[in-house]
Design an enzyme around this catalytic site. Structure first.
Site, mmCIF file in Angstrom:
data_model
loop_
_atom_site.group_PDB
_atom_site.id
_atom_site.type_symbol
_atom_site.label_atom_id
_atom_site.label_comp_id
_atom_site.label_asym_id
_atom_site.label_seq_id
_atom_site.Cartn_x
_atom_site.Cartn_y
_atom_site.Cartn_z
ATOM 1 N N THR A 112 0.857 -1.186 0.000
ATOM 2 C CA THR A 112 0.000 0.000 0.000
ATOM 3 C C THR A 112 0.890 1.232 0.000
ATOM 4 O O THR A 112 2.115 1.122 0.063
ATOM 5 C CB THR A 112 -0.929 0.002 1.235
ATOM 6 O OG1 THR A 112 -1.823 1.077 1.135
ATOM 7 C CG2 THR A 112 -0.124 0.163 2.508
ATOM 8 N N THR A 113 0.284 2.388 -0.042
ATOM 9 C CA THR A 113 1.006 3.653 0.144
ATOM 10 C C THR A 113 0.160 4.543 1.041
ATOM 11 O O THR A 113 -0.990 4.851 0.711
ATOM 12 C CB THR A 113 1.249 4.374 -1.197
ATOM 13 O OG1 THR A 113 2.012 3.522 -2.059
ATOM 14 C CG2 THR A 113 2.010 5.671 -0.970
#
Length: 236
Positions: free
Chosen positions: A15-16
């Protein structure tokens, strides 16, 4: 072929997530892809979860672990608010997340970013990475996409940004991570928190800037097939 697959093998998760302070508040941002190895389990998930009226948390790592930590913290903060008669500060929220993360560090696989605004200290960002360390930072990034962003933030972040500058920075950073990180993707969600309240914003994937050699978004495979291809070269 299916018998060769080990269903109990660990899956890579990516994810970010980003938290940035600005002159007056904070901006939290995240992509929306939930992946299980190479399989995209959810392309429009919401990784920014409300803890109180003025504090939110960005979740990375195991979705199940981060969700249960958020649920427990929200429950404890509800009791805390009733006892004190006023909203919990950002520091109290972050410390509760830290207590749960550190106390269960051998079982949890989640990194979290807590951000919010309170009347005592204003906008604050706290990072709680794997293991339960608590770090107060002017900005912090997490998830698999963060590997591509450290140099960008060293260059682009500055003290005293306006709300618009901070949000544009977060959206640009998440779109850069999406371009490079296969585990990040989908849309960009942001949450702006300041003395006036909370504002949620949404940036669809087809409206994000394209970087490097990214392909423009297509509505279907037919659009790609119908795109005019270059004429073949005539070789004499």
């Amino acid at each position: 072929m299916a018998s060769d697959m080990d269903l109990n093998a660990p899956h890579s998760m990516g994810t970010t997530i980003i938290g940035v302070t600005y002159n007056g508040g904070v901006v939290l941002g995240a992509d929306s892809r939930t992946s299980t190895g190479v399989y995209v389990a959810n392309r429009a998930s919401d990784k920014i979860t409300q803890l109180t009226d003025n504090v939110y948390v960005c979740r990375s790592g195991s979705a199940a672990d981060s969700q249960v930590v958020s649920d427990y913290v929200r429950y404890f903060l509800h009791q805390h608010t009733i006892q004190l008669g006023e909203p919990a500060t950002v520091k109290v929220c972050a410390n509760l997340v830290r207590l749960l993360s550190y106390g269960n560090k051998n079982m949890l696989e989640t990194g979290l970013i807590v951000g919010g605004w309170d009347k005592y200290e204003g906008g604050k960002i706290y990072g709680i990475p794997l293991g339960g360390t608590l770090l107060e930072l002017p900005f912090t990034i997490g998830g698999s996409g963060s590997s591509y962003l450290y140099g960008f933030f060293d260059q682009a972040w500055k003290e005293g940004m306006t709300k618009d500058e901070a949000e544009q920075l977060v959206v640009k950073a998440v779109s850069l991570a999406i371009a490079r990180d296969g585990a990040s993707g989908g849309v960009v969600r942001t949450v702006v928190i300041n003395s006036e309240g909370v504002t949620r914003n949404y940036y669809p994937g087809d409206k994000l800037p394209l970087w490097h050699e990214e392909l423009e978004p297509q509505n279907s495979l037919l659009d790609i097939l119908n795109t005019a291809s270059p004429e073949p070269m005539n070789i004499q």
